[in-house]
Design a protein around this motif. Structure first.
Motif, PDB file in Angstrom:
ATOM      1  N   PRO A  39      -7.360  -3.897   3.958  1.00  0.00           N
ATOM      2  CA  PRO A  39      -6.297  -4.436   4.946  1.00  0.00           C
ATOM      3  C   PRO A  39      -5.357  -3.283   5.681  1.00  0.00           C
ATOM      4  N   ALA A  40      -4.917  -2.226   4.820  1.00  0.00           N
ATOM      5  CA  ALA A  40      -4.290  -1.177   5.602  1.00  0.00           C
ATOM      6  C   ALA A  40      -4.863  -0.532   6.825  1.00  0.00           C
ATOM      7  N   SER A  41      -6.150  -0.198   6.592  1.00  0.00           N
ATOM      8  CA  SER A  41      -6.861   0.201   7.691  1.00  0.00           C
ATOM      9  C   SER A  41      -6.988  -0.616   8.806  1.00  0.00           C
ATOM     10  N   PHE A  87      -2.261   7.135   9.335  1.00  0.00           N
ATOM     11  CA  PHE A  87      -3.164   6.299   8.605  1.00  0.00           C
ATOM     12  C   PHE A  87      -4.455   6.789   8.550  1.00  0.00           C
ATOM     13  N   VAL A  88      -5.202   6.867   7.715  1.00  0.00           N
ATOM     14  CA  VAL A  88      -6.879   7.083   7.805  1.00  0.00           C
ATOM     15  C   VAL A  88      -7.450   5.792   8.241  1.00  0.00           C
ATOM     16  N   LEU A  89      -8.198   5.606   9.277  1.00  0.00           N
ATOM     17  CA  LEU A  89      -8.851   4.481   9.544  1.00  0.00           C
ATOM     18  C   LEU A  89     -10.341   4.717   9.009  1.00  0.00           C
ATOM     19  N   HIS A  90     -10.454   3.748   8.050  1.00  0.00           N
ATOM     20  CA  HIS A  90     -11.864   3.899   7.267  1.00  0.00           C
ATOM     21  C   HIS A  90     -12.725   2.773   7.088  1.00  0.00           C
ATOM     22  N   GLY A  91     -12.390   1.627   8.208  1.00  0.00           N
ATOM     23  CA  GLY A  91     -13.148   0.678   8.162  1.00  0.00           C
ATOM     24  C   GLY A  91     -11.968  -0.737   8.373  1.00  0.00           C
ATOM     25  N   ARG A 144      -9.257   5.122  -5.204  1.00  0.00           N
ATOM     26  CA  ARG A 144     -10.470   5.438  -5.830  1.00  0.00           C
ATOM     27  C   ARG A 144     -11.563   4.644  -5.296  1.00  0.00           C
ATOM     28  N   LEU A 145     -12.719   5.537  -5.375  1.00  0.00           N
ATOM     29  CA  LEU A 145     -14.149   4.796  -4.687  1.00  0.00           C
ATOM     30  C   LEU A 145     -14.232   3.325  -5.276  1.00  0.00           C
ATOM     31  N   GLY A 146     -14.615   2.476  -4.467  1.00  0.00           N
ATOM     32  CA  GLY A 146     -14.902   1.177  -4.954  1.00  0.00           C
ATOM     33  C   GLY A 146     -13.813   0.111  -5.509  1.00  0.00           C
ATOM     34  N   ALA A 147     -12.677   0.908  -5.647  1.00  0.00           N
ATOM     35  CA  ALA A 147     -11.310  -0.117  -5.900  1.00  0.00           C
ATOM     36  C   ALA A 147     -10.259  -0.319  -4.997  1.00  0.00           C
ATOM     37  N   SER A 148      -9.735  -1.475  -4.735  1.00  0.00           N
ATOM     38  CA  SER A 148      -8.612  -1.575  -3.678  1.00  0.00           C
ATOM     39  C   SER A 148      -7.284  -1.059  -4.633  1.00  0.00           C
ATOM     40  N   GLU A 149      -6.402  -1.175  -3.969  1.00  0.00           N
ATOM     41  CA  GLU A 149      -5.071  -0.653  -4.484  1.00  0.00           C
ATOM     42  C   GLU A 149      -4.665  -1.993  -5.423  1.00  0.00           C
ATOM     43  N   ARG A 190       0.879  -1.094   0.027  1.00  0.00           N
ATOM     44  CA  ARG A 190      -0.049  -0.126   0.030  1.00  0.00           C
ATOM     45  C   ARG A 190       0.789   1.302   0.001  1.00  0.00           C
ATOM     46  N   SER A 191       0.397   2.381  -0.692  1.00  0.00           N
ATOM     47  CA  SER A 191       1.080   3.640  -0.748  1.00  0.00           C
ATOM     48  C   SER A 191       0.687   4.423   0.609  1.00  0.00           C
ATOM     49  N   TYR A 192       1.816   5.132   1.037  1.00  0.00           N
ATOM     50  CA  TYR A 192       1.512   5.985   2.320  1.00  0.00           C
ATOM     51  C   TYR A 192       2.315   7.091   1.989  1.00  0.00           C
ATOM     52  N   THR A 193       2.369   8.076   3.181  1.00  0.00           N
ATOM     53  CA  THR A 193       3.163   9.212   2.952  1.00  0.00           C
ATOM     54  C   THR A 193       4.095   9.340   4.261  1.00  0.00           C
ATOM     55  N   VAL A 194       5.241   9.757   3.965  1.00  0.00           N
ATOM     56  CA  VAL A 194       6.218  10.088   5.047  1.00  0.00           C
ATOM     57  C   VAL A 194       5.602  11.335   5.888  1.00  0.00           C
ATOM     58  N   THR A 251      -2.951  13.716  -8.050  1.00  0.00           N
ATOM     59  CA  THR A 251      -2.767  12.390  -7.848  1.00  0.00           C
ATOM     60  C   THR A 251      -3.720  11.705  -7.147  1.00  0.00           C
ATOM     61  N   GLY A 252      -4.349  10.874  -7.893  1.00  0.00           N
ATOM     62  CA  GLY A 252      -5.329   9.939  -7.250  1.00  0.00           C
ATOM     63  C   GLY A 252      -4.997   8.979  -6.237  1.00  0.00           C
ATOM     64  N   TYR A 253      -5.101   9.416  -4.715  1.00  0.00           N
ATOM     65  CA  TYR A 253      -4.572   8.576  -3.757  1.00  0.00           C
ATOM     66  C   TYR A 253      -5.436   7.155  -3.717  1.00  0.00           C
TER      67      TYR A 253
HETATM   68  C1  LIG Z   1       1.103   8.543  -2.856  1.00  0.00           C
HETATM   69  C2  LIG Z   1       0.283   8.224  -1.934  1.00  0.00           C
HETATM   70  C3  LIG Z   1       0.133   8.707  -0.835  1.00  0.00           C
HETATM   71  C4  LIG Z   1      -0.833   7.911   0.340  1.00  0.00           C
HETATM   72  N1  LIG Z   1      -0.559   8.415   1.503  1.00  0.00           N
HETATM   73  C5  LIG Z   1      -1.518   8.128   2.586  1.00  0.00           C
HETATM   74  C6  LIG Z   1      -1.561   8.578   3.742  1.00  0.00           C
HETATM   75  O1  LIG Z   1      -0.556   9.029   4.238  1.00  0.00           O
HETATM   76  N2  LIG Z   1      -2.284   8.170   4.542  1.00  0.00           N
HETATM   77  C7  LIG Z   1      -3.671   7.630   4.197  1.00  0.00           C
HETATM   78  O2  LIG Z   1      -4.462   7.134   5.163  1.00  0.00           O
HETATM   79  N3  LIG Z   1      -3.718   6.985   3.009  1.00  0.00           N
HETATM   80  C8  LIG Z   1      -2.725   7.545   2.142  1.00  0.00           C
HETATM   81  N4  LIG Z   1      -2.973   6.924   0.788  1.00  0.00           N
HETATM   82  C9  LIG Z   1      -4.156   6.467   0.220  1.00  0.00           C
HETATM   83  C10 LIG Z   1      -4.032   4.718   0.854  1.00  0.00           C
HETATM   84  O3  LIG Z   1      -3.178   4.207   0.217  1.00  0.00           O
HETATM   85  C11 LIG Z   1      -5.303   4.318   0.133  1.00  0.00           C
HETATM   86  O4  LIG Z   1      -6.521   4.872   0.921  1.00  0.00           O
HETATM   87  C12 LIG Z   1      -5.175   2.654   0.281  1.00  0.00           C
HETATM   88  O5  LIG Z   1      -6.242   2.303  -0.558  1.00  0.00           O
HETATM   89  C13 LIG Z   1      -5.591   2.269   1.691  1.00  0.00           C
HETATM   90  O6  LIG Z   1      -5.552   0.993   1.786  1.00  0.00           O
HETATM   91  P1  LIG Z   1      -6.492  -0.202   2.344  1.00  0.00           P
HETATM   92  O7  LIG Z   1      -6.025  -1.531   2.491  1.00  0.00           O
HETATM   93  O8  LIG Z   1      -7.107   0.473   3.821  1.00  0.00           O
HETATM   94  O9  LIG Z   1      -7.743  -0.209   1.387  1.00  0.00           O
HETATM   95  P2  LIG Z   1      -7.923  -0.837  -0.116  1.00  0.00           P
HETATM   96  O10 LIG Z   1      -7.971  -2.387   0.362  1.00  0.00           O
HETATM   97  O11 LIG Z   1      -6.963  -0.689  -0.884  1.00  0.00           O
HETATM   98  O12 LIG Z   1      -9.435  -0.492  -0.351  1.00  0.00           O
HETATM   99  C14 LIG Z   1     -10.570  -1.216   0.088  1.00  0.00           C
HETATM  100  C15 LIG Z   1     -11.776  -0.387  -0.211  1.00  0.00           C
HETATM  101  O13 LIG Z   1     -11.742   0.883   0.556  1.00  0.00           O
HETATM  102  C16 LIG Z   1     -11.778   2.005  -0.133  1.00  0.00           C
HETATM  103  N5  LIG Z   1     -10.931   3.113   0.394  1.00  0.00           N
HETATM  104  C17 LIG Z   1      -9.617   3.103   0.206  1.00  0.00           C
HETATM  105  N6  LIG Z   1      -9.157   4.225   0.977  1.00  0.00           N
HETATM  106  C18 LIG Z   1     -10.210   4.680   1.440  1.00  0.00           C
HETATM  107  C19 LIG Z   1     -10.420   5.892   2.359  1.00  0.00           C
HETATM  108  N7  LIG Z   1      -9.510   6.610   3.005  1.00  0.00           N
HETATM  109  N8  LIG Z   1     -11.737   6.184   2.842  1.00  0.00           N
HETATM  110  C20 LIG Z   1     -12.708   5.432   2.238  1.00  0.00           C
HETATM  111  N9  LIG Z   1     -12.695   4.154   1.689  1.00  0.00           N
HETATM  112  C21 LIG Z   1     -11.298   3.873   1.250  1.00  0.00           C
HETATM  113  C22 LIG Z   1     -11.553   1.620  -1.749  1.00  0.00           C
HETATM  114  O14 LIG Z   1     -12.091   2.285  -2.625  1.00  0.00           O
HETATM  115  C23 LIG Z   1     -11.981   0.261  -1.716  1.00  0.00           C
HETATM  116  O15 LIG Z   1     -13.378   0.231  -2.064  1.00  0.00           O
HETATM  117  C24 LIG Z   1      -1.764   7.340  -0.136  1.00  0.00           C
HETATM  118  C25 LIG Z   1      -1.815   6.889  -1.547  1.00  0.00           C
HETATM  119  C26 LIG Z   1      -1.184   7.573  -2.439  1.00  0.00           C
HETATM  120  C27 LIG Z   1      -1.106   6.885  -3.881  1.00  0.00           C
END
Ligand SMILES: Cc1cc2nc3c(=O)[nH]c(=O)nc-3n(C[C@H](O)[C@H](O)[C@H](O)COP(=O)(O)OP(=O)(O)OC[C@H]3O[C@@H](n4cnc5c(N)ncnc54)[C@H](O)[C@@H]3O)c2cc1C
Length: 301
Positions: free
Chosen positions: A122-124, A114-118, A275-280, A93-97, A271-273
């Motif tokens: 996996p990352a959340s 980290f944003v806790l979005h559920g 996308r609604l409805g799509a995992s990384e 997963r992509s994150y920011t320093v 930059t799209g960080y």
């Molecule tokens: C360059 C870059 C830097 C980033 N830096 C950060 C950072 O510092 N902190 C941070 O929290 N995120 C950051 N992100 C975003 C993060 O990589 C994504 O939110 C990622 O999808 C989280 O992984 P996940 O396993 O939680 O969700 P995924 O498995 O990737 O997605 C599962 C589902 O959750 C949805 N989803 C993903 N993120 C969110 C969200 N925030 N809110 C609601 N629904 C979501 C997706 O659309 C999908 O339907 C960054 C992304 C990029 C490209």
């Protein structure tokens, strides 16, 4: 580095390398944000370029406490990682320093917000359960000037315009941290909850509008556009726009700046960080299949 499809084909650039990170502590910053502070001996060679420096994290799959990668060799890691059985493959997963520092005691630390979005993503999910001692891996910068610092305003820039949602707020905060005193900034930050309006220390002359999300999908984008339209940015001869967040909203915000405010499209970094409805994984798969037109697989813009 935020790993890309190009990185998959070419050996990882020498500017990036693997780092072993260990959770030192966590701290809740707001309703949606959890700061995880990492340490680890290898961080002595970590060189964040600051601003919106990103990196790729490898998080343990369900049922595993720590991340184990079969190879951290720059030529072979990708094939080895992709070849792992699904249930054992660490999640990338992509994150920011948010910040890198060396403490008075000589310990190298890196903060990631980290944003806790559920709990089902996996990352959340991982962040919500992070405890001291958990070990993960990352591909991150070994030199400060690297291509994962996207914020690159041209020298003639006389104002910075920013849009970020909560996933890009750590990057926006790190950018504000680094700007020179008096830099003119007009920013719109969109967050899910009132308590997510974090203090953002800066020397810049920053005018920030917080947008607390009221709806989802199209409604959400409309709310952002309405806020942009009702807040006239200060006049500027050579503005530079930095936009990051949910891909569909970022695309609409970019259109707003280019079409409605006549900003030179070359002066817009977007930059799209996510996308609604799509995992990384799904975004990466599109990038490998050549369906994502952007330089960045996390962006479908
Ligand atoms: C360059 C870059 C830097 C980033 N830096 C950060 C950072 O510092 N902190 C941070 O929290 N995120 C950051 N992100 C975003 C993060 O990589 C994504 O939110 C990622 O999808 C989280 O992984 P996940 O396993 O939680 O969700 P995924 O498995 O990737 O997605 C599962 C589902 O959750 C949805 N989803 C993903 N993120 C969110 C969200 N925030 N809110 C609601 N629904 C979501 C997706 O659309 C999908 O339907 C960054 C992304 C990029 C490209």
């Amino acid at each position: 580095m935020t790993a890309t499809a190009q990185d998959a084909d070419a050996p990882a650039a020498a500017h990036f390398r693997f780092f072993a990170l260990e959770v030192l502590r966590t701290r809740r910053l707001g309703h949606s944000f959890l700061r995880v502070t990492f340490g680890g001996e290898s961080l002595a060679d970590f060189r964040s370029g600051g601003y919106d420096q990103s990196l790729s994290l490898f998080l343990p799959p369900p049922g595993h406490e720590h991340t184990v990668l079969p190879s951290t060799d720059e030529d072979t890691w990708f094939g080895a990682w992709r070849g792992m059985p699904d249930e054992e493959r660490p999640v990338m997963r992509s994150y920011t320093v948010r910040e890198q520092r060396r403490t008075d005691g000589g310990v190298d630390e890196v903060d990631i917000d980290f944003v806790l979005h559920g709990d089902t993503s996996p990352a959340s999910h991982w962040a919500g359960r992070a405890v001291t001692g958990r070990r993960i891996m990352a591909i991150g910068p070994a030199v400060a000037e690297n291509k994962s610092v996207r914020f690159q305003p041209p020298a003639a820039t006389d104002a910075i315009w920013m849009y970020a949602d909560e996933t890009a707020l750590p990057a926006a905060a790190a950018i504000l941290d680094r700007l020179d005193a008096g830099t003119r900034v007009r920013a719109w930050f969109e967050v899910p909850h009132e308590d997510d309006r974090l203090d953002l220390p800066t020397l810049a002359d920053a005018d920030i509008t917080w947008i607390v999300r009221a709806g989802a999908g199209r409604e959400r984008t409309e709310q952002v556009l309405e806020a942009l339209r009702s807040g006239e940015p200060a006049s500027a001869e050579a503005p530079y726009a930095w936009l990051a967040g949910e891909a569909g909203t970022v695309r609409a915000v970019r259109r707003h700046f280019v079409q409605e405010r006549s900003v030179d499209r070359r002066a817009v970094r977007f930059t799209g960080y996510w996308r609604l409805g799509a995992s990384e994984e799904e975004l990466l798969a599109e990038a490998y299949a050549g369906q994502a037109p952007s330089e960045d697989p996390a962006s479908e813009l």
